[in-house]
Enzyme design. Structure first.
Site, short mmCIF file in Angstrom:
data_model
loop_
_atom_site.label_atom_id
_atom_site.label_comp_id
_atom_site.label_asym_id
_atom_site.label_seq_id
_atom_site.Cartn_x
_atom_site.Cartn_y
_atom_site.Cartn_z
CD1 TRP A 147 32.28 46.16 32.51
CD2 TRP A 147 30.27 44.14 32.45
NE1 TRP A 147 32.40 44.63 32.20
CE2 TRP A 147 31.30 43.26 32.25
CE3 TRP A 147 29.19 43.71 32.99
CZ2 TRP A 147 31.15 42.73 32.19
CZ3 TRP A 147 29.48 42.67 32.55
CH2 TRP A 147 29.55 42.22 31.90
CG ASP A 203 41.08 43.78 37.61
OD1 ASP A 203 40.06 43.99 37.87
OD2 ASP A 203 41.89 42.73 38.43
CD GLU A 206 35.87 43.29 32.12
OE1 GLU A 206 34.70 42.40 31.52
OE2 GLU A 206 35.67 44.67 31.76
CD GLU A 207 37.19 38.54 39.20
OE1 GLU A 207 36.46 38.12 39.62
OE2 GLU A 207 38.35 39.38 40.10
CD GLU A 427 36.71 33.29 30.77
OE1 GLU A 427 36.48 34.66 30.73
OE2 GLU A 427 35.66 32.66 31.41
#
Length: 618
Positions: A147, A203, A206-207, A427
Site C-alpha cells: 500500500w 497524499d 494515496e498515489e 465515490e
C-alpha cells in the site's frame, strides 16, 4: 481515493449502480428541497457504514468506519484513519449542533481508536511510526498487503476530531473523560506530528510520496488546537509550541503565485482538489481572511479555487458549455486516470463548501477585500470587480455576497443533477454522462455532503485558533520527539477509574499485553417476520442509555429458518457492568420490548480480547 500503482483501469465494471437513464436531472426541482431530503439520506448513509450496528458494516468493530460497503471492483471494505477522522469530525459537529443521539457512537469511535493505536502494523508500532498506517481491517487487525504508506495526515485529523469532542465535554462539565480517556490518545497523535511533520508522506489520494499541502495544513491545525487543549486541561505540549511555527512556515512554501502546489512530487501540475479540501478543513469561523492559514475567504484560497475548478471545465464532457462563474463537476486533479478520471461527489461538495465558508467570513468581518491575486476569481462572478475593500454597507459588498452564494449553490446543483433518485452517493460520477462509478455508498461522500449542507445553513464548527498564526523570523525543518504510551482507559461509565483488563496470552499460556477493551458478541435467538429487526438497548451510552432511538441494531447475516440468530459485536472496556434488553422494531417504527427482568452483564477480561453472550427472546 486509493493507491493505484498496481490497479488496472476498471472502466465499465458492473457495480449494480444506476444507469444514465436512472439519473435524476431535476432541472425543474428545487435545490433547497433536494438538499433537505439528501441531508437525511447522507446522515443515514454515514451511520449505515459504522460498526457494529451499521446496516452495511457487518463484521466491523464498534465505532469503526467502513470506507464503503463495496468489497470488489473496488474493495473499500476497510477502515482508513483519515476517512474515519473526517467522518467523525463531521459527526461531532452534528452533535454540537444538537444531535445528541450521536454521542454513544462518538465514544465508540474513540475507544476503537485507542485500541487501534496499539496495533502493530507494516508502518511500525505505537511509538515507532505505526500511527501513520493508512488502513486496517474492519475488525481492527492490521492490513499487511502492499500500500501507499506512510500517510501522515491521519494522526493529525484524528486529534482534531477528538479535540472537538473534548471541548464539547469540557463545556458540559465532563473534564474527567477528556483528561483520562481522550487526552492520552490525542497526545500520542500530537507526538507523532511533532516528530514526523517534516518527512514525506503519501497524499490523501494515496498515489504520490512527497510533501503534501493538505497534510502540512492539517498538521499545523492539530498542533495549534492540541496545545490549546493541553493548556485548558492544565497540561503542556512543549513540542507543539516549538514545532507549530515551523510547520506554518513550511506551509507557505506550497504557494506557486496563482495556486497551491498540492504535492511537491509526482510529475503533475499540482492543481488538485486536495487544496480546496485543505481550505475547508482549516476553516475557522473566528478568523479573518488570512492567507497564511489558507482561510476560505483569503485571496490565495479563492485564486486557488478558480485555478483548480477551471482545470476540469474543458476535460469533462458533462462540463461542456458551462460558463465561468457557474459550478462544474470537480474531480481530483486533471491528470487523473483512476476509472478513467472522473468527478467526485466529495470534491464537488467541497468546492461549494469553501464558498459558503467564505460568505460566512465576509459577513462576520463586515467587508470584502479584493487583491490582485483574487481578482480573477471575483471577475468570474461579478464582472465589475476591482481591487479594493468593500464594506458591508456598500452595494458592491451585497452584490458579491449574492453572486458567490449563487455560485456555491451551482456546485451543489451539479451534484444534485447526477445523484440517483434514492440519494445514494458513490465515490465518482462519469465524466461523460454522470453515471455513478466506483465504490457505492462512499462514507466520505456522505460526510462531505453533511459539512457542505451545514456550511450553507451557517452552522459552523468551533474556532480552533487560526487567528494565533504567526510566522517565525526564519524557518527550520527540525522535529521533536514527544511522550508516547498506550491509552488504556476507555471507561466512559466512570472515566476517573482506569479500565481494568487481563493480558493477552503468549504461546506459553501466560499473558503479555493488556487489551484496552473486549469485543463482546451478542447472539439473540428470535424468529421475525419480513421488515422486523432486532436491537439491543441498555443502561450505558454504548447501548443508547435505554433510548430505543439509539439502540444498536443486530445483524441477520447468520439468520436461518432453523436457527433464527441475530448477532452484533460491540467493544466494551473491561470491567464495564450494565443492564440491557432486546427490542424488536417493525417497519412502521413500533417497538416491542422483550419481557422483564432486565438482563445484566459484566465485561470480564480475558487473553483473547473477545467474549460471546448467547440469549433467547423472552
Amino acid at each position: 481515493m486509493r493507491f493505484l500503482s498496481t490497479l488496472p483501469l476498471l472502466l465499465g465494471a458492473a457495480f449494480a449502480l444506476p444507469s444514465p437513464e436512472d439519473i435524476q436531472e431535476r432541472a425543474t426541482g428545487s435545490l433547497s428541497s433536494w438538499l433537505s431530503s439528501e441531508n437525511t439520506v447522507a446522515l443515514q448513509g454515514v451511520l449505515n457504514n459504522i460498526g457494529a450496528g451499521g446496516s452495511k458494516a457487518s463484521g466491523a468493530s464498534a465505532g469503526v468506519v467502513v470506507a464503503s460497503p463495496s468489497k470488489s471492483n473496488p474493495d473499500y471494505f476497510y477502515t482508513w484513519t483519515r476517512d474515519s477522522a473526517l467522518v467523525f469530525k463531521a459527526l461531532v459537529d452534528q452533535l454540537i449542533a444538537g444531535n445528541k443521539s450521536l454521542e454513544p457512537l462518538i465514544q465508540q469511535y474513540i475507544s476503537a481508536q485507542a485500541n487501534l493505536q496499539t496495533v502493530n502494523n507494516p508502518s511500525g508500532g505505537l511509538c515507532s511510526g505505526g500511527l501513520a498506517e493508512p488502513k486496517f481491517e474492519v475488525n481492527l487487525t492490521p492490513f499487511t498487503g502492499a500500500w501507499g504508506r506512510p500517510q501522515r495526515d491521519g494522526p493529525a485529523l484524528r486529534a482534531t476530531a477528538m479535540i472537538a469532542y473534548s471541548r464539547y465535554l469540557i463545556a458540559n462539565g465532563n473534564t474527567s473523560a477528556v483528561n483520562n480517556i481522550i487526552w492520552p490518545i490525542v497526545q500520542n497523535d500530537l507526538s507523532y506530528v511533532t516528530q514526523y511533520w517534516n518527512q514525506t508522506t503519501f497524499d490523501l489520494w494515496e498515489e504520490i510520496n512527497s510533501s503534501s499541502f493538505f497534510t502540512t495544513a492539517v498538521q499545523y491545525r492539530a498542533l495549534v488546537e492540541g496545545n490549546s487543549l493541553a493548556t485548558q486541561l492544565g497540561k503542556s505540549c512543549p513540542n507543539c509550541v516549538s514545532q507549530t511555527p515551523q510547520v506554518l512556515c513550511f506551509l507557505q512554501s506550497y504557494w506557486t503565485g496563482s495556486y497551491a502546489l498540492s504535492n511537491t512530487g509526482g510529475g503533475r501540475s499540482g492543481k488538485d482538489a486536495n487544496s480546496i479540501l485543505t481550505s475547508i478543513h482549516v476553516f475557522d469561523p473566528a478568523a479573518s481572511c488570512d492567507s497564511t492559514t489558507f482561510q476560505p475567504c483569503s485571496d490565495k484560497a479563492l485564486a486557488n479555487h478558480k485555478v483548480v475548478t477551471d482545470s476540469f471545465r474543458s476535460i469533462y464532457s458533462i462540463n461542456q458549455g458551462i460558463a465561468q462563474g457557474s459550478g462544474v463537476a470537480v474531480g481530483r486533479y486533471p491528470e487523473d486516470s483512476y476509472y478513467n478520471g472522473n468527478p467526485w461527489y466529495l470534491n464537488t461538495f467541497a468546492a461549494a463548501e469553501q464558498l459558503y465558508d467564505a460568505v460566512y467570513q465576509w459577513k462576520k468581518i463586515g467587508s470584502i477585500s479584493i487583491t490582485s491575486i483574487s481578482l480573477p476569481f471575483f471577475k468570474d462572478v461579478y464582472s465589475s470587480a476591482a481591487v479594493g475593500t468593500y464594506a458591508s454597507s456598500t452595494t458592491t459588498f451585497t452584490s458579491i455576497i449574492n453572486a458567490v452564494q449563487v455560485y456555491a449553490d451551482s456546485y451543489m446543483s451539479i451534484a444534485q443533477k447526477y445523484t440517483p433518485s434514492n440519494g445514494a452517493l458513490s465515490e465518482q460520477y462519469n465524466r461523460a454522462d454522470g453515471t455513478p462509478l466506483s465504490a457505492a455508498d462512499l462514507t466520505w461522500s456522505y460526510a462531505a455532503f453533511l459539512t457542505a449542507y451545514n456550511a450553507r445553513a451557517n452552522v459552523v464548527p468551533a474556532s480552533w485558533g487560526a487567528s494565533s498564526a504567526k510566522l517565525p523570523n526564519s524557518c527550520s525543518s527540525g522535529s521533536a520527539t514527544g511522550p508516547c504510551s498506550a491509552a488504556t482507559n476507555t471507561n466512559w461509565g466512570n472515566p476517573g477509574t482506569p479500565t481494568t483488563s487481563n493480558p493477552t496470552t503468549t504461546t506459553g499460556g501466560s499473558c503479555k499485553t493488556t487489551p484496552t477493551s473486549i469485543a463482546v458478541t451478542f447472539n439473540e435467538q428470535k424468529t421475525t417476520s419480513y421488515g422486523e429487526n432486532i436491537y439491543i438497548v441498555g443502561s450505558i451510552p454504548a447501548l443508547g442509555n435505554w433510548n430505543t432511538a439509539n439502540a444498536v441494531a443486530l445483524s441477520a447475516s447468520k439468520y436461518t429458518a432453523s436457527n433464527p440468530v441475530w448477532s452484533v459485536t460491540i467493544n466494551f472496556a473491561t470491567g464495564t457492568s450494565f443492564e440491557y434488553k432486546y427490542i424488536k422494531k417493525a417497519q412502521d417504527g413500533s417497538v416491542t420490548w422483550e419481557s422483564d427482568p432486565n438482563r445484566s452483564y459484566t465485561v470480564a477480561g480475558n487473553c483473547a480480547g473477545t467474549a460471546t453472550e448467547n440469549d433467547s427472546w423472552r
